[in-house]
Design an enzyme around this catalytic site. Structure first.
Site, mmCIF file in Angstrom:
data_model
loop_
_atom_site.group_PDB
_atom_site.id
_atom_site.type_symbol
_atom_site.label_atom_id
_atom_site.label_comp_id
_atom_site.label_asym_id
_atom_site.label_seq_id
_atom_site.Cartn_x
_atom_site.Cartn_y
_atom_site.Cartn_z
ATOM 1 N N SER A 162 102.566 -25.048 4.324
ATOM 2 C CA SER A 162 103.520 -24.903 5.188
ATOM 3 C C SER A 162 103.031 -24.119 6.328
ATOM 4 O O SER A 162 102.297 -22.747 6.146
ATOM 5 C CB SER A 162 104.999 -24.354 4.501
ATOM 6 O OG SER A 162 105.922 -24.476 5.811
ATOM 7 N N GLU A 163 103.300 -24.322 7.547
ATOM 8 C CA GLU A 163 102.478 -23.579 8.572
ATOM 9 C C GLU A 163 102.615 -22.069 8.942
ATOM 10 O O GLU A 163 101.918 -21.496 9.717
ATOM 11 C CB GLU A 163 102.542 -24.189 10.026
ATOM 12 C CG GLU A 163 103.928 -24.520 10.524
ATOM 13 C CD GLU A 163 104.724 -25.729 9.874
ATOM 14 O OE1 GLU A 163 104.500 -26.288 8.839
ATOM 15 O OE2 GLU A 163 105.575 -26.386 10.938
#
Lengths: 232, 219, 219, 232
Positions: free
Chosen positions: C46-47
């Site tokens: 997840s960024e």
């Protein structure tokens, strides 16, 4: 996602003549000793090696130079290696000398998908020859490009089966950026633990950057400049 | 009398200010750490990835994983940190380091410095020097005034391949403290017992000499 | 019958390959994690700075310091790691993530995607979507074939501000799986019970339809 | 080198109308809550805020928006804040929307003395308007510039008296790069310990990037999207 391989031979499988390798370490500190020994044994030739230093005559990357396995070195400092200097001055060895900070940033850029960036380092020197110059904030900067490698070989203190790495002290140096910049990254570690053992807050190199990992059999860890003060 | 290396280091240490982060190059600059003035606190950064360097380790307590950029075994102080080379040069390039001290083979009156290569003879590489000189706002060069052949290294223009352009602000040699501005060397101080005439004689670059040149105070 | 959101997610999950690192966008893509095929192992990135996401936490075990890019509370699996946003996008931009799944408002037949802005009406921002679509080699878009007014979102050309150009390779909707190549949509599969005619009718962009269009196998 | 200040008022002293601030956090996760409350109390106006998000209507940076203290926001995503969207669409608030990865990299670049770099993100979109385009490896990239701020305000889990910081889980997010990019960087921490307490191998933000540090009195840590699965 188990990335563990049993030994350096399996870890380095696929490296062939003419490839570009990144090799972590600073001087003899934090170098992948076991992998270098394996490269010597494999006898691969015409390598381009990207590494801050070239080791000393009889240790580290110096061993590859002795065996004439290296066609080109990309480094920032080679002062501690007579064989290197000899091969370079005689023209046997191609050498690309790069400011240390630019070398580190170019490796990081390669791993991070940044193809080029501006830096002030090297402006007005040989390093800037042929490179674009642009002013920012009233100061000249040169455009430097990303570096990548067919294989990056790094050395860590602890690693887990997913390829997560933790380095110790200044043995970290170039290893994290090189781990990012290898198409295939091989990590040799002193201690190999199951996934879930290392604190996720404290990982220096996330496993996504590492494709193969193995526990090094033996680490000699030579000291280049032993400097001490006497015990009173 | 001309200073020895420790004298040069001692004089440079007087330039340190409380709260500064400082990068010391290989050679004479390393010695500066031994002469931090009382009452001030500075932190030493080494570009291979450590902040908060302490003294050399006691004999037998060397850690091969803990070295400085000169590859010397070191120790750390409370509050030290380790980081990778990219972060280390982010500190340097981003001007978070307040003072850089480094050696030189030649310095010119417009602030150029040469310290990494003698074509055809000696090629050690620039290491971190090009990044340091291109980025630091405050660079002091620690060097000898002349080479072994007696030729001045304080020049109108460098003859060796450059490390950086127009970046050196201050030079401390065994004879003098000089500031570089407006394309000239300005003589600020002389070593105890060294005559202004000797400094003039040994300086090839344009040297501005005031009427009174105080002696360095090294006590 | 047209798929529901979970059906779309289930179909996309069939694209996963063993050993892949995968970034799932907000909305339908998030559901893909629930349908990982047996026998393969993938890691979710997840960024906002986590690799190795696990399922949502049990009620009462939420940690406000542990969220995904959709700001949802999450958990981590063994072997997870946390990192800063620059490193996270280094993974994405450097193509270390093998698959990106994200939603869209419009997709065009040359692979353009629009999913961040409706001028004058809705401006949420692009978040990490522009970095993801510009960098990923393998992008699957999960979306509905038409908007609420019944207008096709599978277009000759996008009408909304673009998120990325020529980047989408595959689209999975409630009706069909389509590949994008050579400036056209290629119909690969249809949802169980959905007719090819319905897909043709609801697709504004150029659609290449083979003689036989297999039904998706969602068992 | 003691950098500890007693309270948010002392930590934020010097911030005045019209300044540019970086504020760490992602949504409501890892935001400097105590500093934001102090900014509200100080009533400074015409701020330019660089922060990935704008909080929600009644928490995080949303509080500064409510008080009309912000002239311009530089963010990547503002979807969870109605007041933000209203002020933006009405033109009261200037907004510069930036791809999240470019925002992170631009902050890092600002802290690292890299004035500009090429990235593929945003090519062919509004974001690329007026920016230089160049091909690398057959792919178009745009030139993005560094971001810096008069003050960067970050939130960490643990910090020591020298300003070394450790973050927890995904509360790390933008905090490390913003800490690098502030002319003056202020850290608020949950736990403040003496220098020498934290493992030097495990520092996320070295103290050189931090000028002032204080222990936050209270951390509400609101959750934006509470998602759970039932206990069986």
């Amino acid at each position: 996602m188990n990335k563990v391989v049993k030994n350096p031979a399996l870890a380095l499988a696929g490296i062939t003549d003419g490839m570009t390798l990144m090799v972590g370490g600073f001087g003899l500190c934090g170098i992948p000793e076991n992998s270098i020994a394996q490269l010597v044994q494999m006898g691969v030739k015409n390598l381009t090696c990207i590494s801050n230093n070239a080791g000393v005559d009889d240790f580290g990357l110096g061993l590859l130079l002795q065996g004439k396995q290296v066609k080109k070195m990309i480094s920032s400092y080679v002062g501690e290696n007579d064989e290197f200097e000899r091969q370079m001055l005689s023209g046997e060895l191609e050498v690309d000398l790069i400011p240390q900070g630019s070398l580190a940033e170019r490796c990081r850029a390669g791993g991070a998908g940044i193809p080029a960036f501006f830096t002030p380092a090297g402006y007005g020197t040989e390093v800037a020859e042929g490179k674009e110059v642009r002013m920012f904030n009233g100061k000249p900067h040169i455009l430097e490009s990303a570096l990548t490698a067919d294989y990056a070989i790094v050395k860590a203190w602890k690693g887990d089966t997913e390829g997560n790495l933790i380095y110790k002290a200044t043995a970290r140096n170039f290893n994290p950026m090189m781990a990012m910049a290898g198409k295939i990254t091989i990590a040799e570690v002193e201690e190999l633990v199951p996934a879930g053992t290392l604190d996720p807050n404290q990982i220096h190199t996330p496993g996504i950057f590492v494709q193969r990992i193995f526990k090094g059999e033996k680490f000699e860890k030579r000291i280049e400049q032993r400097t001490v003060r006497p015990k009173n | 009398m001309a200073l020895d290396k420790n004298g040069i280091a001692k004089r440079i240490a007087q330039e340190l200010q409380d709260g500064w982060y400082v990068n010391l190059g290989i050679g004479i600059p390393t010695l500066v750490a031994n002469y931090i003035p009382e009452g001030i606190e500075v932190e030493f950064q080494s570009e291979n990835g450590v902040l908060g360097m302490g003294p050399f380790p006691f004999d037998g307590e060397e850690d091969p994983d803990l070295i400085n950029a000169g590859k010397q075994t070191i120790t750390t102080r409370d509050g030290a940190s380790f980081f990778d080379s990219a972060t280390s040069f982010a500190m340097i390039r981003g001007q978070h380091v307040q003072l850089t001290v480094l050696g030189a083979m030649e310095v010119s009156q417009n602030g150029d410095i040469a310290n990494w290569k003698i074509p055809g003879k000696m090629v050690k590489g620039m290491g971190g020097a090009m990044d340091l000189v291109a980025s630091a706002e405050n660079i002091i060069v620690a060097m000898m005034h002349s080479n072994k052949a007696g030729e001045s290294k304080i020049l109108k223009a460098c003859t060796l391949p450059l490390t950086g352009v127009g970046c050196v602000k201050k030079v401390v040699t065994e004879l003098a403290v000089m500031e570089i501005k407006e394309g000239k060397f300005y003589l600020l101080e002389r070593a105890p017992g060294v005559s202004v005439d000797e400094i003039i004689a040994k300086t090839e670059g344009d040297l501005v000499v005031p009427d009174i040149v105080p002696e360095m105070n090294l006590n």
